[in-house]
Design an enzyme around this catalytic site. Sequence first.
Site, short mmCIF file in Angstrom:
data_model
loop_
_atom_site.label_atom_id
_atom_site.label_comp_id
_atom_site.label_asym_id
_atom_site.label_seq_id
_atom_site.Cartn_x
_atom_site.Cartn_y
_atom_site.Cartn_z
N GLN A 148 0.85 -0.94 -0.18
CA GLN A 148 0.00 0.15 0.15
C GLN A 148 0.92 1.27 0.08
OE1 GLN A 148 -3.39 0.92 -0.39
NE2 GLN A 148 -2.77 2.94 0.13
N TYR A 154 4.53 -0.96 7.53
CA TYR A 154 3.13 -1.91 7.78
C TYR A 154 3.16 -3.14 6.71
CZ TYR A 154 -2.00 -2.60 9.04
OH TYR A 154 -3.07 -3.10 9.42
N1 CAA Z 1 -0.69 6.07 -5.65
C1 CAA Z 1 0.25 6.94 -6.42
N2 CAA Z 1 0.63 7.98 -6.04
C2 CAA Z 1 -0.13 8.61 -4.85
C3 CAA Z 1 -1.05 7.85 -3.97
C4 CAA Z 1 -1.17 6.44 -4.53
N3 CAA Z 1 -2.17 5.70 -3.84
N4 CAA Z 1 -1.39 8.43 -3.23
C5 CAA Z 1 -0.79 9.76 -3.15
N5 CAA Z 1 0.02 9.71 -4.30
C6 CAA Z 1 0.98 10.75 -4.72
C7 CAA Z 1 0.02 12.31 -4.41
O1 CAA Z 1 -0.62 12.57 -5.53
C8 CAA Z 1 1.60 13.18 -4.48
O2 CAA Z 1 1.83 13.55 -5.61
P1 CAA Z 1 2.82 14.81 -6.06
O3 CAA Z 1 3.89 14.82 -5.11
O4 CAA Z 1 2.90 14.49 -7.48
O5 CAA Z 1 1.64 15.96 -5.77
C9 CAA Z 1 2.32 12.26 -3.72
O6 CAA Z 1 1.99 10.97 -3.81
C10 CAA Z 1 2.52 12.58 -2.17
O7 CAA Z 1 3.55 11.94 -1.60
P2 CAA Z 1 3.95 12.44 -0.23
O8 CAA Z 1 5.20 11.61 0.11
O9 CAA Z 1 4.28 13.86 -0.05
O10 CAA Z 1 2.85 12.01 0.63
P3 CAA Z 1 2.06 12.74 1.61
O11 CAA Z 1 2.89 12.93 2.87
O12 CAA Z 1 1.09 13.42 1.28
O13 CAA Z 1 0.97 11.43 2.39
C11 CAA Z 1 0.36 9.27 3.32
C12 CAA Z 1 1.21 10.10 2.08
C13 CAA Z 1 0.77 9.55 4.59
C14 CAA Z 1 0.86 7.76 2.98
C15 CAA Z 1 -1.14 9.40 2.95
O14 CAA Z 1 -1.23 9.06 1.51
C16 CAA Z 1 -1.77 8.29 3.51
O15 CAA Z 1 -2.21 8.31 4.89
N6 CAA Z 1 -2.34 7.38 2.92
C17 CAA Z 1 -3.24 6.16 3.53
C18 CAA Z 1 -2.32 4.94 3.25
C19 CAA Z 1 -3.19 3.98 3.95
O16 CAA Z 1 -4.08 3.29 3.29
N7 CAA Z 1 -3.34 3.47 5.37
C20 CAA Z 1 -4.10 2.46 6.00
C21 CAA Z 1 -4.22 2.70 7.11
S1 CAA Z 1 -5.68 1.48 7.70
C22 CAA Z 1 -5.01 0.16 7.71
O17 CAA Z 1 -3.66 -0.10 7.69
C23 CAA Z 1 -5.75 -1.08 8.07
C24 CAA Z 1 -5.65 -2.18 7.15
O18 CAA Z 1 -4.90 -3.27 7.36
C25 CAA Z 1 -6.18 -1.96 5.96
#
Ligand code: CAA
Length: 248
Positions: A148, A154
Amino acid sequence: MTKRVALVTGGTGGIGTEICKRLARQGHTVVANYLPALQADAESWQQQMKADGLEMHIVPGDVSSFQSCANMVQDIESRLGPIDILVNCAGITKDKTLRKMTEDQWFDVININLNSVFNVTRQVVEGMTGRGFGRIVNISSVNGQRGQFGQANYSAAKAGMHGFTMAVAQETAAKGVTVNTVSPGYTATAMTDAMPEDVRNAIVAQIPAGRMGSTNDIAFVVAMLCDEEAGYITGANIPVNGGLFTSF
Ligand code: CAA
């Protein structure tokens, strides 16, 4: 049905609570582990369970510490008897893209989500094989199976859990002990509540079932694996993810 002693790590958490309730309703003696610093919260959880008609035991223990787990298991077994069911459910997230991830964010997640499985299981495995019965269920994640964005720590820990499951299943199968993994998808708990709303909404939109999982969806499968009759299922991973990731 034989009444067993069941230890659920992270038992006072979202998925853990539902697992505790289900095992308790089946007549097992259930012990919920909690982080020592969260004693007041654990006591109010226990009161809440009591109000719901369920007698739960609670025990402090830091699952990232081998010695703390040794003390915890010794304490439980001296008070309640041998642990026959173990559910490794304690887990945290510290989401960051790798380029921003600190050493602490990496090690905290590996210690609490993966090393914990060794720390706790190591304390009970000899007792289970010696008595000829045991049920061990490791709570992994869809994100261990598929990776992810933002979860290198994780995803690595959760994938590692299933490697542990497969190896220990082989070591214990001849002694009446099963070891399995359950891999929940996105389940409605405080952990998924803490995600950025736009990211969560985008992921939920991809779930074929059209909704997040409930804690009950997960606990149902865990209880099934803990059943006396599930003795031939071992080393398996059971995904419970609404179709978000399919494989075989
Ligand atoms: N795929 C590709 N690109 C992505 C993306 C994805 N899924 N998500 C974000 N991006 C891109 C953005 O568009 C941005 O691009 P630009 O720099 O060109 O604008 C860039 O990646 C952002 O990267 P950063 O390093 O700056 O990321 P951030 O600081 O904005 O935040 C993050 C990243 C904290 C990981 C945030 O996206 C987040 O919290 N994501 C959730 C992750 C997730 O699914 N967690 C699950 C939690 S629950 C759990 O874990 C239970 C379980 O078992 C399912």
